[in-house]
Design a protein around this motif. Structure first.
Motif, PDB file in Angstrom:
ATOM      1  N   LYS A  58      17.089  11.032   7.161  1.00 55.14           N
ATOM      2  CA  LYS A  58      16.375  12.032   7.969  1.00 55.14           C
ATOM      3  C   LYS A  58      16.957  13.442   7.826  1.00 55.14           C
ATOM      4  O   LYS A  58      16.225  14.423   7.823  1.00 55.14           O
ATOM      5  CB  LYS A  58      16.405  11.603   9.444  1.00 55.14           C
ATOM      6  CG  LYS A  58      15.747  12.560  10.408  1.00 55.14           C
ATOM      7  CD  LYS A  58      14.254  12.417  10.437  1.00 55.14           C
ATOM      8  CE  LYS A  58      13.654  13.331  11.497  1.00 55.14           C
ATOM      9  NZ  LYS A  58      12.201  13.150  11.607  1.00 55.14           N
ATOM     10  N   THR A  60       7.572   5.568   9.819  1.00 57.53           N
ATOM     11  CA  THR A  60       6.908   6.793  10.267  1.00 57.53           C
ATOM     12  C   THR A  60       5.386   6.657  10.193  1.00 57.53           C
ATOM     13  O   THR A  60       4.690   6.909  11.180  1.00 57.53           O
ATOM     14  CB  THR A  60       7.355   8.016   9.427  1.00 57.53           C
ATOM     15  OG1 THR A  60       8.782   8.092   9.448  1.00 57.53           O
ATOM     16  CG2 THR A  60       6.773   9.305   9.982  1.00 57.53           C
ATOM     17  N   PHE A  63      -1.519  11.951   7.379  1.00 57.10           N
ATOM     18  CA  PHE A  63      -1.314  11.018   6.274  1.00 57.10           C
ATOM     19  C   PHE A  63      -2.306   9.863   6.450  1.00 57.10           C
ATOM     20  O   PHE A  63      -2.294   9.198   7.494  1.00 57.10           O
ATOM     21  CB  PHE A  63       0.136  10.527   6.310  1.00 57.10           C
ATOM     22  CG  PHE A  63       0.587   9.793   5.090  1.00 57.10           C
ATOM     23  CD1 PHE A  63       0.474  10.371   3.827  1.00 57.10           C
ATOM     24  CD2 PHE A  63       1.165   8.540   5.194  1.00 57.10           C
ATOM     25  CE1 PHE A  63       0.928   9.699   2.693  1.00 57.10           C
ATOM     26  CE2 PHE A  63       1.615   7.872   4.067  1.00 57.10           C
ATOM     27  CZ  PHE A  63       1.494   8.442   2.817  1.00 57.10           C
ATOM     28  N   THR A 114      -1.548   6.507   8.188  1.00 60.29           N
ATOM     29  CA  THR A 114      -1.399   6.450   9.649  1.00 60.29           C
ATOM     30  C   THR A 114      -2.747   6.108  10.309  1.00 60.29           C
ATOM     31  O   THR A 114      -2.800   5.319  11.252  1.00 60.29           O
ATOM     32  CB  THR A 114      -0.868   7.793  10.195  1.00 60.29           C
ATOM     33  OG1 THR A 114       0.429   8.023   9.639  1.00 60.29           O
ATOM     34  CG2 THR A 114      -0.753   7.775  11.713  1.00 60.29           C
TER      35      THR A 114
END
Ligand code: DGI
Ligand code: FE
Ligand code: FE
Length: 188
Positions: free
Chosen positions: A54, A110, A172, A175
């Motif tokens: 990260k 994510t 994205f 998602t």
């Protein structure tokens, strides 16, 4: 012990605040695994490593995505998405983590993905609700997490998507597909 070494290695990749978050995700992931009958050890390991990259420099992440042939479409979406795939590559490469389930949970923590495994769901949701998180709606998510992994995750993605829309950012596509898939799972 192996886990202790991984803890120190992970801690050394990030500032103290991110490490606190990581410990919170570990705590929440273990709790969710126990509640929903997931693999507690894998949940702990994937949560520990989920944000490994990260704090890495953007340029370093970009280079790894190109050179290691990680999904190239990542490069045309928000940089916040990169650390998940780069992190999975890094822990495999630097620490020999070879459990594909654990690597996938890191890789997709994510964005989510279609047909998320229980472990994927646990890590992604723990990331949303760990004790250090404080954003509007987090308590509603924590409550939902006591009832349904899928419902809580959909609520989590809704919040993220709303935020992206507000900021005029790209979403994205995975998602959106992930959210659709979870809604289908809830309805069936
Ligand atoms: O790494 P963390 O901050 O703990 O959490 P995360 O890995 O879930 O990253 C979330 C960030 O990614 C959040 O600020 C929103 C951003 N983001 C940008 N584009 C997308 C996205 N998140 C999702 N799920 N989908 C996107 O398209
Ligand atoms: Fe993350
Ligand atoms: Fe995180």
């Amino acid at each position: 012990m192996e886990l202790e070494k991984l803890r120190e290695a992970t801690r050394s990749q990030m500032p103290e605040k991110r490490w606190k978050h990581t410990l919170g995700v570990v705590e929440s992931a273990i709790e969710l695994a126990k509640r929903y009958g997931g693999d507690v050890q894998k949940a702990e390991l994937a949560a520990l490593l989920h944000d490994y990259a990260k704090a890495w420099e953007i340029g370093r992440m970009e280079q790894i995505i190109r050179e290691q042939e990680l999904p190239p479409e990542l490069l045309v979406y928000d940089k916040e998405l990169w650390h998940a795939h780069v992190g999975a590559w890094a822990v495999q490469n630097e620490h020999g983590i070879d459990d594909e389930e654990v690597l996938d949970a890191i890789r997709y923590h994510t964005s989510g993905r279609v047909q998320m495994t229980m472990l994927d769901k646990i890590v992604c949701l723990a990331d949303y609700i760990e004790p250090g998180r404080d954003y509007p709606g987090v308590n509603k998510l924590r409550k939902l997490a006591e009832v349904s992994l899928e419902q809580a995750l959909v609520a989590g993605y809704d919040g993220t998507i709303e935020l992206l829309v507000e900021k005029g950012k790209l979403i994205f596509p995975l998602t959106v597909l992930s959210r659709n898939d979870l809604i289908r799972q809830i309805k069936s």
